[in-house]
Structure formats: C-alpha cells, structure tokens
Design a protein around this motif. Structure first.
Motif, short mmCIF file in Angstrom:
data_model
loop_
_atom_site.label_atom_id
_atom_site.label_comp_id
_atom_site.label_asym_id
_atom_site.label_seq_id
_atom_site.Cartn_x
_atom_site.Cartn_y
_atom_site.Cartn_z
N MET C 314 0.81 -1.14 0.09
CA MET C 314 -0.04 -0.05 -0.10
C MET C 314 0.77 1.31 -0.05
SD MET C 314 -3.00 0.24 2.50
CE MET C 314 -3.26 1.83 2.95
N LEU C 315 1.77 1.28 1.06
CA LEU C 315 2.68 2.28 1.11
C LEU C 315 3.56 2.42 -0.14
CD1 LEU C 315 3.85 4.52 3.21
CD2 LEU C 315 5.84 2.91 3.34
N GLY C 316 3.86 1.37 -0.83
CA GLY C 316 4.71 1.47 -2.22
C GLY C 316 3.92 2.04 -3.28
N GLY C 317 2.50 1.49 -3.15
CA GLY C 317 1.69 2.02 -4.51
C GLY C 317 1.73 3.72 -4.15
N LEU C 318 1.39 4.19 -3.12
CA LEU C 318 0.80 5.63 -2.76
C LEU C 318 2.23 6.51 -3.14
CD1 LEU C 318 -1.32 5.77 0.04
CD2 LEU C 318 -1.96 6.53 -2.12
N PHE C 319 3.30 5.99 -2.45
CA PHE C 319 4.74 6.49 -2.72
C PHE C 319 4.70 6.63 -4.16
CE2 PHE C 319 9.48 6.38 -1.50
CZ PHE C 319 9.50 7.54 -1.05
#
Lengths: 427, 518, 367
Positions: C314-319
């Motif tokens: 999730m974090l990776g995607g948003l980032f």
C-alpha cells in the motif's frame, strides 16, 4: 554427450526450417533483367514458352518482371503492427486497404489481393516482413510500412528487391532524404503542417504564449519541434515544451505544470487517443481558457466522441480534402458494413490506408502488360518510376502528387475547428 | 460409477467452452483457411467455404473424444466410444446454446461487432453452415457428438492390442537406436561422434545460407543473435543464479554504440564496423559492471525488479527529449553502414548469416570454457547457496559482478551486429518485452546449457515466424504454447545436467561400477 | 596466478564497493536537495495550486497501484512467484466495467423510456459493475492458477514465471481478438462524470478534486484495510499466513494448502478487478493493453514497499504514484522522465534497504 545434443538440435532446426521453407524456396527473384514465374505449384522455373511470350519491356527493365499465369493473383503487401500495443493502427489501415482492393476490381482478369503481415511496428519485425515479401515473386508493391522504425529497416531490403513502397503513415523526415528510389509516402508530414500551424496560431489566433506538447513518438515530436521553431521565429514565446508518455490516461500532472506557465494555447503533436485525454483534462487543471491546437493525427470523428463538450473550439491541421466527397461517404459506409465500426475509430489513418493501396493498384494497372501467352507481366522498375511520378491522384483523404524524393502529400494544410460538435473549416 | 459419466462430460464442457472461445476470436475461420490452402484451394475472402469451417469443428470434436477416452482409460473399445460420445455431446450442447444465441442475433439482424468484433452476419452464417439458426445449431451439436464418438473409437483402436503389436517392433527399434546413440557418447567413439556432429553442423551452416533465400537467412540470423543473448543471460541467470530482467539494456548499449559510430547522423563518425563492434562489447560490459556495483547486495526478485527498472531507464532516456541530440530520440538512428572485410563490403544477408554463425560459435566456445573454469564453479556455488559459497571463501560479490559484466558483453556483441544488420536502431527495439523474450528462451530451452539455449532461441524467435501462417493469432498461439511447454517440460526442452564433481574415492567406485556393468 | 584479468578487475571493483555505497547515496542526496532548492525556493516555478493538483493526481493513481500491488504481494507471499499475468487480470476487470456500463446505458427506464439505467440508478449500476468486474477477474485469477501455475508448484522457481508470461501474452491477445484493438471509453453515470468534481480556489486558480478520483481513493483504502483485517484476524487469514510460512507443516496442521492458494488467487483477482473497474471509471480508456503498464508499476510498488508485505504494498503504491506526479516537477525534470525518476528511486531505496521500505513480513524465508 554434448556434441550429440548439439547435433540433434541442429538437425531438428534444419528439418523444421527446410519444411517451412518448401513453398518460398524457389524465391530469390529479380536479378536484373530476369523473369520470375509465379505459380502455386513448384514449377517455378522459367519455361521456354513463357520466355517466348515475354514482352520487350521485361528484358530492359532494371528489376525484371513479375509474371502471373492466368488465374494467379497479384499481391500487394502491407507490413503493419497487428499485435502488441499499437495493433489498432495495423488493423485499421489494413482494413482500409482491404476495401481499396475490393474497389479496384480486376485487371484483364487478374485479381488483386492485400497480404498483411505483422511487423509489430519494430525494426526487427519490419526487416523480417520485408524479407518475406521480397522472397515472394507474386508480390509487386508494398503499402507500408506503418511505423517509421519498421520502415527504416525495411527500405534497404525492398531497395535490393526492387519492390515499390507507398507508406500511408510513416512520417519520419529522414525516410525520404536518404535517397531511396523505392520509398514514397502519402502521409501528411511535419514539414507540411508544422510551420503553417505556427503561423495560424500567431497571426489568426493572436497567440503570443504557446505551450508545446508531444507524445514522444517520432511523428508528434517532429511536428512539435517544427511548430516551436517557427513560432519563435515569428516572435512568439514558447513558454514550455513537455513530452507525455504515450498510452497513459492521466496527464493531469503534466498539464498542471503547463498551466503554471499560463499559455494562451496548447499545441499538441500526437494522436487522437492522447489528444482527447489532454483536451478533457485541460478543463480540470487550470487550462480552461487555453486553445487546444492539434494535428491531422488528432483530427477525426473519434476525437469528437471522446471529448464531447470539452472539445469545443479545438483546432487541427489536416491535409486538404474535398470536404465530404461521395467517395469518402461510400468508403465510410463500406467500412461500417464490413467491419461493424465507424471509420476512424481505430486510428486516424484508415483513409490513408485506402488511398495508398488504391494508388498502388492504379500504378500497377498502368504499367502491367499481358503478353502473347496470356500471362500478366508487371515490370518492377517501371512500377517504381510510375509511383514516383504519381500526379494528381484523387484519393479520399487528399490529392497526391509525388515529388522527386517521394513525398506525395505536398499541398499546404487546411485548418479545421470543432464547432457545435462537428469539425468545420476554421475561419 | 459416477466417475464414468461425470468425467467425460466435464471434459466435454471444457472443450465446448474452448470451442465457443475459438469461434468468438475467429480462430476457426483461420484454421479453415489454412486447411483450404493446404488442399490447394484459393481463399481470397476472410471467410473460407462452409465445409472447411465444419472440418474445424470435426477436428475439435475428435480431439475432445480422444482426450475424454484417454482420461477414462477404459479397457474395451465400447467404453472408449461411450466416453468420447458423452464428451462430444457435452461440448456440442455448449456449442448448441452458443449457436442458438448467435442465430438469434442473425435472424433479428442485431449487429454487435462493436463489442465482439468477429460476429459479422456472414461469419455467423458460416458457423451455422448456411443453415437456419436452429438447424445449424443442431448440426454443430451432431457434428461434435459424432466426432467425439469417432475420437473415442480412434483412441480405443490405438490402445487395442492389435495396434500395439504393430507398434512393438517400431518401439523396439527406436529404443535400441537411442540406446546405441547413448552408448556412442561414451568411450573412444565419442570423439568420432563429436567430429561428425561438428562436420555436419559446419556443412549446414556453410551451405544453407546460400540456398534458402533472404527471408530464412534473416530469421536464422535473428535466432542466432538471440542464441548469443541467451548464452549471455545464461551466464547470469543459469550459472550464477541472479535473476536479471532488464538484460536488453546491454543489447541496446551495443546497438547504439554501433549506430552512433557508423551512421551519417548525428555525428557522421564512420569508424567502421569492427572497432565499433569491439567498443560495443566493452561499453556493454562496463555498463554491467557499473550497474552491478551498487546492487550486488540484492537477491532474487529484488535484483530482478531493479534491473527491470534499469532497462526501462535506458529505453526512456534514449527516447527522451533530453538525449535527442545524442541518440536520435524516438526517431532512432538510420542508415547504419555494414561491415567490410578486406576492403570489400560484407553486408549481404548471406554474409551476415556467416558473421552471426561465427559469433554464435565464439560465444558458445567462451561460454563452455567459462562454465568449466574456476569462475564457473564459483558461480555454481553461488547459485546453489550464496551463504555457503561465501562461507567457503568464494568472493561472491566479485563473481556476481564478473557474471554480470561478461553476460552484458555477450549482449553488447549481439546488439552491435543487430544494429548493423538492420541498418537501424531505435528505442522501441529495446523494450521490456525483448528482455522477457530472452529470459523465456533460456528457460524454455533449459536453463544453463548450450543446446537448450539454441533450441530455446529457435522456439522463441523462429516459432513466431513459422506461426506467421496463423496471421493475427500467432502471438495468442505463442502465449498458449509457452504455457504448454512449461507445463509439459518444466525443466526446459533440454534439461541441464548438474555437473558432478567427485571426490577421488567416489570416482574410483563409479569407475568400478561402470566396468561391472559393461 | 590462476586469476584471469577480468577477475582481478572485478576484485578491485569489489574493494571499491565498500566505499561506493555511501558516496553514491551522498551524491544522490546532494543532487535532490540542490534541485529542490532550485525549484522550490530560487525559481518558484510552481505555485501552491500546482502542487495541490500534482499531489491529488498522484494519490489517485497511487491508490490504484496499491490495489494491484496487493495482488502481487499476496501471491508472492505464498508462492514466491511473480504473477506476471496480474495486469491482464486487471484489464479484464476494466473491460467488464466497460461492458456493464455500455449495457446499462442502453437499458432505458423512466416514464418515457428516455433515461438510461446507469443514470437513473447510479449507485446500483456502480455496485453491479464492481460485483461483475471483481467476479470476472477473480474467476480469471482462479482459473489461471489452476491451469497454468498449480502443476508447476514443485518446478524450479523461474518456470511459473515463464508460464505466467505466456498466460499474460495469451490473455492480452485474446482480449484484442475478442473485443478488437479499439480504445474504449466507459460511459460513466452522470454523478461520476469524468472531469467533474469539487472545485476550490487556490491562488485565484481553480483546483478540481474529481469525484471519480475521490471515489477511487476511498474505495481502495476500504478494500485494503478490509483485506488487512482478513489476513490478520480471520481463520482463513491465519491459514494463508501459515501456508506462506511453510506449506508442508501447514498441511500437517490440517490446512488445505490447495484450497488456501486458490482462495488467495481469488482474492488477488478480485482486488485487481476492483482496480480495473476504478481504472475504467476514472481513466476511462480501456483496451487490451491497459493492464500492462499498471501491472509493471504495481509490481515495482510491491517491491518498493517490501514484497510479501501488505502495508508495504500500500505504502509503495501511494509512494510511487506521488513520486511519479510530483517528482518531475519538484526536481525540475521533464515529465517524460517520470518513470526514470520512479525507477531510480527504486534503485536507491533498494540499495540502502535491500528488502524494501518495510521489509518482508508475510514469509521469512525465500527459496
């Protein structure tokens, strides 16, 4: 052990390739002055009878003649991307070509057929297809290729084989400047529409601050560069030049950056798919008041349906065409009837595909002769010069006259704009 | 009891669904056209005559029947026929429903080609074999059921003892021949065999290019270049076990070195083919080294995604506005001049074929020597267990870097030749799909061995050309074949044998055993 | 002296390596800070309205990446394989979205049969689209596993990857041949019309937050949180984690490994389907190649966050989404090079944190 395996592998390859090779094995046509026979069977050597009926021109022609026995078909090739991300172009242009073949009818009882091969739009594919076409003695001309990369790799091969080309869409400038005898194109190139577009923007629309966008393809980029250069020369200011990534659907970041420069107009070099997205998203990103100015790649019915109300007031440059000729209406109807879609929804080059194939067939008809033996002879060298000397050919997307280097669409552009949901001539 | 009926019906339903799918993509028309062409009929329209379309249905039904009969593995022919018939019936009923549906579209003149692109009225008419909708659907059902039964019968017949008896001597002959071939590998005759193999391969390589025309030269040349690429990637993936996904970037570096040094635009340097070839190899190797330096801590899929990123970075940069003046941008570089040899041009398709053949031989030789050298053993140890290798004193970072640099050099060589042969190179040539193709070819062929790489390159690059007859369906077929190949031969077409390093005692024991056997 | 020349060069390279990483990091840091100062403080190219727009666009695209990335991570966490065909599963979801709205548009309701169903009952239409899209994608994922991956569970690690590549090529071409290569526009219901949204003024310039974008973002968050809860709290989630950790032991403890893996593929397919439907609604453009680029990006996002780690994906995607849209502007680089920035960032992150931002959680050991 290893040697044994290598041996087995090589034998396998050899067998497979010779098996596949069986049909076109007798190829390698067109050594100067030779006559190659076409036939479905394996009797591909020149028989003395055939030689007796050979017209004079075949022995003097630089690339010899393609010979067709009664009942054979004359093949027109097309190398196009039929797979991969750009397949819609290949499908569309070849479908346009298919209708051209149907409309062109027969010549002295010889039928024409369009052979479409998938080159994936790449140089590797283009060279493979070109080699395949070059080894088919029944193939006399190529309407293609579609993409410039494939075309670049294909030209030298056709040059050797003496096969004439008329590309509907390969727009790379250097394709015609490198001195190829066989390559011609009917696409409307950057040099023809870029500078007039810049003048129109500067003089007619009174734009002084212009943002230039392109899609990173050779076509869009070349166009954007010529427009930017001419616009600066006229005294305007190009406030920002950005490239977008083709095939995406969210250009709001780029457009936000463009909006920060407050341009009065956005010029876009590229195709409908991205152009429509840009027009739609310009309204969300603070470019509500900037004029969208596109090219012949963004023009088309598809642009209207994708942009709706957002498209009002958008401009484009297009090749001069008879507004809505009966031929074009007939073509559109035939296209819808055969393929179940409106012409122009897959790519903006349907009509070019039609024109290029029909111009080639017309050229073949003008040079082909039927010998005393009833065979059809198509002198390849004469065909090459016939296409290069094409004059006032009335197609459905323009009138074509080829110049000395093979540019066939040399008239200045007309300007159109979207008004009340339709393309109308711009004031 | 339940199984006897249930399984064939299940298989039949699957085949029915497959049939509907194939009809919806127009695959049946393509196969029918091929059949018509094979029988010498000229097909000028997209839609071949009805009998050939029916022939496609019959073929599918036969296959369905055979598959069902094989699964049910009944002893008696009648049982096989029953299984085949049941499955054919099931497939037919699925098709029947579908045909009624499209028949309804036809009779009400509803055009849904905007959504399902092949369903023109002519085509529907063809699927229904020109009959009224309901009759046509029934005909399809009947054909499938009958063909299924025949398929079952066929399978039962093949399985029956009579055919087996005929088969016996043939099988025995094949077995004994393979045995003999196997034995040939050992002992003194091995050398003779090797020489024979090399001689035949040499003869093939020397004489074939002269005779089979520019097209097959081109295809074989492409296969050859991908063999070199495959060997290079095999050094990295197969031997040292590092998964690299952006391998084509090194190929691009080789290609652009050749292009920039040998084309009129943008620099007009014209250094000639051979220095550019060498430089291309060197630059690619340097790039491999540079990429490797910061990344050698990464393992497995992390390395894969980073190298994928590297490949994309190279492609996007080559294409971008920033480097347009340097690399030609999206236009690529045209008119790359070909090699000369002793002052004469050496650039016909035949010449290139020889050049590529020599390069392949060279690459294979280097690969072979590396495999059995000290670095080769170090790579193997890293592949098997990096931690253990390190514990045993192998400098893993160093050897991983070496593998990457050498593998990149192979790609640089292939790239340079490739650019020169096509006389053009552009950024889209070096997309992610090309990297994936190379990876696929070494795994399809069998990871880590030369014959496997050759066969893999042939499968991956030769096959799509052979599949040209399938026109627009060639990539679809190719994708399906890729899955099937992996399912049927997970170790690759030619599985690698693990090199066995033996302690002296073991080696003695083994020798003694072998003596006993013989 | 049994070392050849290349090895000795490589040895020197390896010695340099120790000092190289900090130097590499420092150079990149200095460059970024320099560019940031240039664009933000000295030149002040963009005003606050532009930055807001960029962040909004980044968050929306990032949430879609996150949703697809979860699918990669789930499958990777359990099978250690990259499901290369995952993007194509999403593409089928997007196609379903297109077909559903196309059908609903043509169903006329109301007194005079002039109102399209999708406009008359927009919420129901959207729910139908999601249910159908997620089912189609879930089913595709399920079948994919059953046909192309399950027989290969014991095979070497790269073999399922190639099988997945084959499946990806197959699905792409099948979609092209079935539905034609045409680009399709999804006929959104009017309440979710593309381009409309809340407008507010920053610096005298109106900034739009599109409805579809907000919808996409919120729905992604809800789906991600619920998935996280499923994996952490339910019995099935526990089974999934057990299978990820050790298949053999898990099966000894009475967990049906095959069933768990099938269910994982169902879930990851359903999420990809949801992403596809959102893609259709927000970006509209649907064609057979739709899944390819987001698939690659989402995979990158999954690795960036630490593959196998749900919050990481999730974090990776948003980032990734935000870097893609803000990065070029912040560093003053052409937008054409946004992928270069994204991938460079990935390289930098992995150089310093070799197992992603959050590291791996779902399983510890890798084969």
């Amino acid at each position: 052990m290893k040697a044994a395996r290598i041996f087995v592998v090589l034998m396998f390859m050899f067998m497979m390739m010779t098996a596949c090779n069986a049909a076109p094995a007798a190829a390698e046509p067109n050594s100067p002055g030779s006559v190659t026979e076409v036939s479905g069977s394996d009797s591909a050597t020149t028989s003395p009878d055939a030689a007796a009926g050979t017209p004079e021109i075949c022995s003097t022609d630089a690339h010899g003649c393609a010979v067709f026995k009664p009942g054979d078909v004359v093949k027109i090739g097309m190398g196009a991307p039929m797979t991969g991300g750009d397949a819609s172009y290949g499908f569309d242009i070849s479908q346009g070509g298919t209708i051209a073949v149907q409309d062109s009818g027969e010549f002295e009882g010889f039928k024409f057929v369009l052979v479409v091969e998938d080159d994936g739009g790449t140089a590797e594919g283009g060279a493979a297809v070109a080699n395949k076409f070059a080894s088919d003695p029944a193939l006399v001309a190529v309407a293609g290729h579609i993409y410039s990369g494939a075309t670049s790799a294909a030209i030298p091969i056709y040059e050797k084989a003496g096969i004439v080309m008329l590309s509907p869409s390969a727009s790379l400038p250097t394709l015609t400047t490198l001195g190829s005898a066989v390559f011609n194109r009917i696409v409307f190139t950057d040099a023809r529409q870029g500078p007039p577009a810049a003048e129109y923007l500067f003089n007619k629309l009174n734009v002084r601050k212009l943002a230039v966008l392109h899609d990173g393809s050779d076509y869009g980029k070349g166009l954007a560069e010529t427009v930017a250069a001419k616009f600066t020369e006229l005294g305007g200011e190009v406030v920002i030049t950005e490239a977008i990534t083709k095939g995406e659907t969210d250009y709001t970041p780029v457009l936000s950056a463009v909006a920060a420069k407050n341009p009065e107009s956005v010029y876009f070099g590229g195709y409908t798919a991205e152009g429509a997205v840009i027009v739609n998203q310009m309204k969300q990103t603070g470019l509500e008041n900037a004029i969208f100015f596109g090219d012949d790649g963004t023009y088309g019915a598809d642009f209207l349906s994708r942009t709706g109300a957002n498209g009002e007031g958008a401009f484009a440059t297009i090749a001069p065409i008879p507004a809505d000729s009966p031929e074009k209406a007939a073509f559109d109807a035939a296209y819808l009837e055969q393929f179940g879609k409106e012409a122009g929804t897959l790519s903006p080059y349907t009509w070019n595909g039609y024109d290029s194939v029909s111009a080639l067939i017309a050229a073949v008809k003008s040079v082909a002769v039927v010998g005393n033996d009833g065979n059809l002879y198509v002198p390849r060298g004469a065909l090459i010069s016939a296409v290069r000397n094409l004059t006032d050919f009335h197609g459905i997307s323009g009138t074509y006259t080829c110049d000395a280097v093979g540019e066939c669409n040399t008239l200045p552009p007309t300007f159109v704009m979207v008004k009340d949901g339709a393309w109308v001539p711009a004031p | 009891m339940k199984k006897t009926y249930f399984q064939p019906i299940q298989i039949g339903f699957i085949f029915g669904a497959v049939n509907v799918f194939l009809v919806l993509i127009g695959f049946n028309a393509m196969v029918a056209s091929l059949l018509a062409k094979a029988l010498g009929e000229q097909v000028l329209t997209a839609l071949p005559p009805f009998p050939y379309l029916a022939a496609f249905t019959i073929l599918l039904g036969l296959w369905c029947g055979i598959a069902a009969a094989r699964k049910s593995s009944r002893a008696r022919i009648a049982g096989n026929v029953l299984a085949g018939w049941l499955s054919g019936l099931a497939a037919g009923s699925v098709t029947f429903v579908f045909c009624v549906g499209i028949g309804w579209l036809l009779s009400n003149k509803i055009d849904i080609r905007n959504y399902l692109t092949v369903l023109s009225f002519d085509f529907i008419n063809g699927v229904l074999m020109g009959l009224p909708p309901l009759v046509g659907a029934l005909a399809n059902l009947g054909i499938l059921a009958a063909a299924g039964a025949v398929g079952g019968l066929l399978y039962g017949f093949i399985q029956s003892s009579k055919v087996k008896q005929i088969n016996q001597p043939i099988l025995a002959l094949t077995c004994s021949t393979t045995e003999k071939l196997k034995r040939l590998d050992h002992g003194r005759r091995r050398l003779a065999f090797q020489i024979l193999g090399v001689a035949i391969a040499g003869a093939v390589v020397i004489f074939l290019p002269l005779n089979w025309g520019s097209y097959w030269n081109y295809v074989a040349g492409t296969v050859g270049l991908y063999v070199i690429l495959g060997l290079g990637l095999n050094l990295i993936v197969g031997l040292s076990g590092q998964l690299v996904l952006g391998y084509i970037a090194f190929f691009a570096i080789g290609a652009y070195t050749m292009a920039l040094l040998n084309s009129p635009l943008p620099y007009n340097l014209m250094w000639g083919f051979w220095p550019a070839l060498v430089l291309g190899v060197i630059f690619a190797a340097l790039a491999g080294l540079l990429l490797g330096l910061p990344l050698m801590r990464l393992r497995g899929d992390y390395l894969a995604i980073v190298t994928l990123g590297f490949g994309e970075i190279i492609r996007i940069l080559l294409k971008s506005d920033v480097l347009t003046d340097f690399s030609g941008g999206p236009r690529g570089i045209q008119n790359i001049s070909g090699p000369t040899l002793f002052g004469r041009p050496f650039n016909s398709d035949i010449d290139f074929m020889y050049l590529i053949a020599i390069s392949v031989a060279l690459a294979a030789f280097v690969y072979n020597r590396l495999q059995h050298s000290r670095p080769g053993r170090a790579w193997l140890s890293i592949r098997e267990d990096e931690t253990a290798a390190r514990a045993c004193g192998v400098n893993t970072t160093r050897y991983k870097l070496l593998a990457l640099a050498l593998g990149a050099a192979f790609a640089g060589l292939a790239g340079a030749i490739y650019a020169s042969r096509n006389q053009f190179t552009g950024p889209e040539e070096h997309s992610l799909m090309a990297s994936i193709n190379v990876l696929s070819l070494i795994i399809v062929g069998g990871l880590g061995n030369i014959p496997g790489t050759i066969l893999g390159a042939f499968a991956l690059k030769g096959l799509p050309e052979i599949l040209r007859e399938f026109s627009n369906y060639r990539l679809l077929t190719f994708g399906a074949l890729l899955v099937v190949m992996m399912l049927s031969r997970p170790e690759g077409l030619i599985p690698s044998k693990r090199p066995k390093y033996k302690t002296p005692q073991e080696a003695d024991g083994r020798n003694a055993e072998e003596k006993n056997v013989s | 002296m049994n070392e050849t020349l290349p090895i000795s060069i490589a040895r020197k390279g390896a010695n340099v390596l120790k000092y190289l990483r900090p130097v590499f990091g420092a150079v990149i840091l200095i460059f970024i800070i320099y560019r940031l100062i240039q664009t933000l403080l000295i030149q002040e190219i963009f005003g606050p309205e532009t930055w807001t727009r960029l962040v909004i666009a980044g968050m929306i695209i990032g949430s879609v990446y996150a949703l697809i990335a979860i699918g990669y991570t789930l499958v990777y966490g359990i099978l250690f394989m990259i499901n290369f065909a995952h993007g194509e599963v999403m593409m089928l979801g997007a196609y379903t979205c297109f077909f559903v709205f196309e059908a609903l548009k043509n169903i006329k309701v109301g007194a005079d049969h002039s109102l399209a169903f999708s406009n008359a009952y927009p919420v129901i239409s959207i729910i139908i689209a999601f249910i159908l899209g997620m089912s189609v994608s879930a089913l595709t994922g399920f079948l994919l596993e059953k046909v192309a991956y399950r027989p290969l569970r014991q095979a070497p690690r790269l073999v399922p990857l190639i099988s997945a590549i084959g499946a990806s090529i197959f699905l792409q071409n099948a979609a092209q041949l079935l539905f034609s290569p045409q680009l399709r526009d999804v006929a959104n219901p009017q309440i979710l019309a593309r381009g409309s949204g809340w407008k507010f003024l920053i610096n005298g310039s109106s900034v739009t937050i599109p409805y579809t974008g907000v919808f996409t973002f919120l729905l992604s968050l809800i789906l991600l949180v619920s998935l996280y809860l499923i994996v952490q709290k339910t019995k099935f989630g526990r089974a999934m984690r057990a299978v990820a950790l050790d298949k053999k032991t898990a099966s000894l403890m009475g967990i049906d490994v095959d069933k768990t893996i099938s269910l994982t593929f169902l879930i990851s397919g359903a999420l990809a389907g949801a992403a596809g439907v959102m893609w259709g609604l927000h970006n509209s453009m649907v064609y057979y190649f739709t899944g390819f680029v987001p698939g690659i990006k989402a995979f990158t996002a999954a690795v960036l966050g630490g593959i196998g780690n749900l919050p990481g994906a999730m974090l990776g995607g948003l980032f990734l989404g935000i870097i893609e849209s803000v990065g070029p502007a912040a560093l003053g680089i052409d937008f054409q090079l946004k992928d270069v920035i994204a991938f460079l960032l990935l390289i930098v992150v992995l150089t310093f944190r070799p197992s992603g931002l959050l590291g791996e959680v779902l399983a510890k050991e890798k084969v």
